[in-house]
Design an enzyme around this catalytic site. Structure first.
Site, PDB file in Angstrom:
ATOM      1  N   LYS A 134       0.898  -1.175   0.000  1.00  0.00           N
ATOM      2  CA  LYS A 134       0.000   0.000   0.000  1.00  0.00           C
ATOM      3  C   LYS A 134       0.926   1.212   0.000  1.00  0.00           C
ATOM      4  CE  LYS A 134      -1.901   2.950   1.981  1.00  0.00           C
ATOM      5  NZ  LYS A 134      -1.624   4.363   1.643  1.00  0.00           N
ATOM      6  N   GLU A 168       9.088   1.098  11.175  1.00  0.00           N
ATOM      7  CA  GLU A 168      10.197   2.025  10.889  1.00  0.00           C
ATOM      8  C   GLU A 168       9.591   3.415  10.924  1.00  0.00           C
ATOM      9  OE1 GLU A 168      13.382   1.406  10.321  1.00  0.00           O
ATOM     10  OE2 GLU A 168      13.347  -0.768  10.092  1.00  0.00           O
ATOM     11  N   CYS A 202      13.534  10.536   7.197  1.00  0.00           N
ATOM     12  CA  CYS A 202      13.336  10.122   8.592  1.00  0.00           C
ATOM     13  C   CYS A 202      14.592  10.377   9.404  1.00  0.00           C
ATOM     14  CB  CYS A 202      12.942   8.655   8.638  1.00  0.00           C
ATOM     15  SG  CYS A 202      14.092   7.584   7.760  1.00  0.00           S
ATOM     16  N   GLU A 247       8.965  15.898  15.137  1.00  0.00           N
ATOM     17  CA  GLU A 247       9.493  15.895  13.772  1.00  0.00           C
ATOM     18  C   GLU A 247       8.782  16.951  12.928  1.00  0.00           C
ATOM     19  OE1 GLU A 247       8.417  12.395  11.450  1.00  0.00           O
ATOM     20  OE2 GLU A 247      10.514  12.142  10.922  1.00  0.00           O
TER      21      GLU A 247
HETATM   22  P1  NAD Z   1       2.283   8.539   7.313  1.00  0.00           P
HETATM   23  O1  NAD Z   1       2.440   7.807   8.593  1.00  0.00           O
HETATM   24  O2  NAD Z   1       1.266   9.617   7.254  1.00  0.00           O
HETATM   25  O3  NAD Z   1       1.868   7.518   6.152  1.00  0.00           O
HETATM   26  C1  NAD Z   1       2.658   6.405   5.819  1.00  0.00           C
HETATM   27  C2  NAD Z   1       1.798   5.362   5.143  1.00  0.00           C
HETATM   28  O4  NAD Z   1       0.860   4.837   6.078  1.00  0.00           O
HETATM   29  C3  NAD Z   1       0.958   5.891   3.991  1.00  0.00           C
HETATM   30  O5  NAD Z   1       0.902   4.883   3.004  1.00  0.00           O
HETATM   31  C4  NAD Z   1      -0.408   6.117   4.630  1.00  0.00           C
HETATM   32  O6  NAD Z   1      -1.476   6.075   3.714  1.00  0.00           O
HETATM   33  C5  NAD Z   1      -0.468   4.979   5.607  1.00  0.00           C
HETATM   34  N1  NAD Z   1      -1.263   5.205   6.822  1.00  0.00           N
HETATM   35  C6  NAD Z   1      -1.365   6.349   7.548  1.00  0.00           C
HETATM   36  N2  NAD Z   1      -2.098   6.125   8.653  1.00  0.00           N
HETATM   37  C7  NAD Z   1      -2.447   4.813   8.635  1.00  0.00           C
HETATM   38  C8  NAD Z   1      -3.201   3.975   9.514  1.00  0.00           C
HETATM   39  N3  NAD Z   1      -3.745   4.435  10.648  1.00  0.00           N
HETATM   40  N4  NAD Z   1      -3.363   2.676   9.187  1.00  0.00           N
HETATM   41  C9  NAD Z   1      -2.801   2.167   8.054  1.00  0.00           C
HETATM   42  N5  NAD Z   1      -2.095   2.920   7.183  1.00  0.00           N
HETATM   43  C10 NAD Z   1      -1.922   4.223   7.472  1.00  0.00           C
HETATM   44  O7  NAD Z   1       3.724   9.047   6.900  1.00  0.00           O
HETATM   45  P2  NAD Z   1       4.143   9.938   5.650  1.00  0.00           P
HETATM   46  O8  NAD Z   1       3.735  11.346   5.881  1.00  0.00           O
HETATM   47  O9  NAD Z   1       3.732   9.275   4.397  1.00  0.00           O
HETATM   48  O10 NAD Z   1       5.758   9.815   5.729  1.00  0.00           O
HETATM   49  C11 NAD Z   1       6.550  10.572   6.564  1.00  0.00           C
HETATM   50  C12 NAD Z   1       6.881   9.836   7.843  1.00  0.00           C
HETATM   51  O11 NAD Z   1       7.546   8.605   7.566  1.00  0.00           O
HETATM   52  C13 NAD Z   1       7.865  10.621   8.699  1.00  0.00           C
HETATM   53  O12 NAD Z   1       7.462  10.549  10.040  1.00  0.00           O
HETATM   54  C14 NAD Z   1       9.188   9.891   8.501  1.00  0.00           C
HETATM   55  O13 NAD Z   1      10.111  10.051   9.545  1.00  0.00           O
HETATM   56  C15 NAD Z   1       8.719   8.476   8.373  1.00  0.00           C
HETATM   57  N6  NAD Z   1       9.737   7.651   7.702  1.00  0.00           N
HETATM   58  C16 NAD Z   1      10.393   6.689   8.413  1.00  0.00           C
HETATM   59  C17 NAD Z   1      11.400   5.935   7.795  1.00  0.00           C
HETATM   60  C18 NAD Z   1      12.184   4.876   8.540  1.00  0.00           C
HETATM   61  O14 NAD Z   1      12.766   4.027   7.879  1.00  0.00           O
HETATM   62  N7  NAD Z   1      12.252   4.909   9.850  1.00  0.00           N
HETATM   63  C19 NAD Z   1      11.698   6.164   6.453  1.00  0.00           C
HETATM   64  C20 NAD Z   1      11.001   7.154   5.772  1.00  0.00           C
HETATM   65  C21 NAD Z   1      10.010   7.892   6.391  1.00  0.00           C
END
Ligand code: NAD
Length: 498
Positions: A181, A255, A289, A390
């Site tokens: 997804k 992650e 991240c 963040e």
């Molecule tokens: P997000 O959490 O809003 O969304 C990530 C994914 O999860 C998307 O596909 C979204 O549609 C889905 N999603 C959101 N809420 C959900 C829920 N309740 N249930 C199921 N799916 C859900 O994050 P974002 O804005 O897309 O990305 C940025 C974030 O990702 C930042 O916090 C960044 O630090 C983190 N990140 C972490 C890593 C790592 O490896 N640790 C790498 C890249 C980004």
């Protein structure tokens, strides 16, 4: 020129080796952050679409994927890696048009995932069990490492192909099938990856993609056919997913985000530091991240280093991320732009000073794009909102410190623990700091480096589990212990032997 709705591309899900429109026909729009115009339309998947994808993945898991030897499985993964690398330009362009990150970075990521697929493809036939020397010598006891089944792979928008392959490579090598997804911000490249997998000869149903937002992600987490969840994204979403996974007693790896510290001692090489601190926060407009969003400089070099960084930040060329001379593109969404503004305003209201930036930008010809200036703040208190949360934007907070003890406490003083950088020419101090810092990755005299064979993941609220490196594959396997009685003696159930 913005794309007109009539001519904008319309993407479907990719399930069981074919494109499939969403069952109820609902779609959502994706916006190009550089122009503010329309990129295209994607299927807004619901529970019925997710159900179709999970069922296809279950059939592939029980059938063609299991029937392949691990060596053949690995070879198909390598072939897939070759095709992704050959198509890197196309994949990178789709990503830059959707998330606004520099084409050079997206191209590099689309090329190097080949290394991940070779590495994990190569491990596929090296997953071995053990023979346990039991006290009961008449029994042959051995372990087998088995896949879970269908793995849900939920990923964010900032490095779509890279983060997808970081998870999918160990999951497939372990023998699982996947339903991906992608983020609603960057869904196009995942569909391309799945099509290339089919061209590589990976059986239909092994890799499926359903697009959509949070509801599609939730339906995937809730689906009884999903045995394992791998989530990369924000900490609040990670908590929600872990709670749901807990209610279903499903295995879940996370992650998540960070508030990483970049620590510079007086004896560091300031040329290297300048490049490292800038790369840590402005290279991807802060949308990584591992952004080094809190910088701590020892008092002897604080003023000099801050002056250098401010001067460099002001020279960063903002513009179209598809152009080779652009140094920083837009942030990915209007919501992210608003968040950058909101968090900087709150930081100022809590006592921080803006040394540079702190407002939107409008590069010529891109007045509707989501541009935010490279921003440096000083004077934010350790417990200020911006020091604890963040931003995920190009906002750096700088703070002076005197001692190792003081800076260790400051660096460790958030809920996060994803990464940290330390710059010093004193080797003892470097490794002492590496011991003290609570983070999954420590960079000594470097920053933002990553490799397919070195474990990556978070301490504390930055995550659970590790991707990359040989241990990643263990997260996608479960151990079975097999007991075989070799003796023909009858065990009297009422006589217990010690
Ligand atoms: P997000 O959490 O809003 O969304 C990530 C994914 O999860 C998307 O596909 C979204 O549609 C889905 N999603 C959101 N809420 C959900 C829920 N309740 N249930 C199921 N799916 C859900 O994050 P974002 O804005 O897309 O990305 C940025 C974030 O990702 C930042 O916090 C960044 O630090 C983190 N990140 C972490 C890593 C790592 O490896 N640790 C790498 C890249 C980004």
């Amino acid at each position: 020129m913005p794309t007109a709705p009539e001519t904008a591309p319309r993407y479907a899900n990719f399930v069981n080796g074919r494109e499939q429109q969403g069952k109820d026909g609902a779609t959502f729009q994706s916006i190009n952050p550089t122009t503010g115009g329309l990129f295209g339309f994607f299927a807004e998947s619901g529970a019925a679409d997710v159900d179709g994808a999970v069922k296809a993945a279950q059939v592939a898991f029980e059938g063609p994927w299991r029937a392949l030897s691990p060596t053949r499985r690995g070879r198909l993964m390598m072939r897939w890696g070759d095709l992704i690398a050959e198509n890197a330009e196309h994949i990178a362009t789709l990503e830059t048009q959707q998330n606004g990150k520099l084409i050079a970075e997206m191209r590099l990521q689309a090329k190097i995932v080949q290394d991940w697929l070779y590495y994990f493809g190569g491990i596929a036939d090296k997953i071995e069990g053990r023979v346990i020397p039991l006290d009961r010598t008449s029994v042959l006891n051995y372990t087998v490492s088995e896949p879970f089944g269908v793995v849900a792979v939920i990923v964010p928008w900032n490095s779509p192909t890279f983060l997808t392959i970081m998870t999918v490579a160990p999951a497939l090598a372990a023998g699982n099938t996947v339903v991906i997804k992608p983020s609603e911000v960057t869904s196009a490249s995942a569909i391309e990856l799945a099509k290339l997998a089919e061209n590589a000869g990976i059986p239909n149903g092994v890799i499926n993609v359903v697009t959509g937002g949070r509801a599609a992600g939730e339906a995937l987490v809730d689906h009884p056919g999903v045995a394992k969840i791998s989530f990369t994204g924000s900490e609040p979403a990670g908590r929600a997913i872990a709670a749901k996974a807990g209610s279903h007693l499903k295995s879940c790896m996370l992650e998540l985000g960070g508030k990483s510290a970049n620590i510079v001692f007086d004896d560091a090489d300031l040329d290297q530091v300048e490049a490292g601190v800038l790369a840590g926060i402005f290279a991807a407009a802060g949308q990584t991240c591992i952004a080094g969003s809190r910088a701590f400089f020892q008092v002897g070099i604080y003023d000099r280093l801050v002056a250098r960084l401010v001067a460099r930040a002001e020279r960063i060329k903002l513009g179209d991320p598809l152009k080779a001379d652009t140094q920083m593109g837009p942030v990915a969404t209007a919501a992210q732009l608003a968040k950058d503004e909101r968090m900087v305003a709150q930081a100022v209201s809590e006592g921080a000073r803006v040394l540079t930036g702190g407002s939107r930008r409008s590069p010529q010809g891109l007045e509707n794009g989501f541009f935010y200036a490279p921003t440096i703040l000083e004077g934010a208190k350790p417990d200020a909102f911006i020091m604890q949360n963040e931003v995920f934007g190009p906002v750096l907070c700088v703070t002076p410190f005197k001692t190792e003890e003081e800076v260790s406490a400051l660096a460790n003083g958030t809920q996060y623990g994803l990464a940290a950088g330390v710059w010093t020419s004193d080797v003892r101090r470097a490794h002492t700091m590496a011991r003290r810092l609570q983070a999954g990755t420590i960079w000594l005299n470097c920053y933002r480096a990553m490799g397919f064979n070195s474990p990556f993941g978070g301490f504390k609220s930055s995550g659970q589990g590790r991707l990359n490196g040989a241990e990643a594959i263990q997260h996608f396997l479960q151990t079975k212990s097999v007991w075989c009685e070799l003796s023909r003696d009858v065990q009297d159930p009422f006589v217990l032997k010690a």
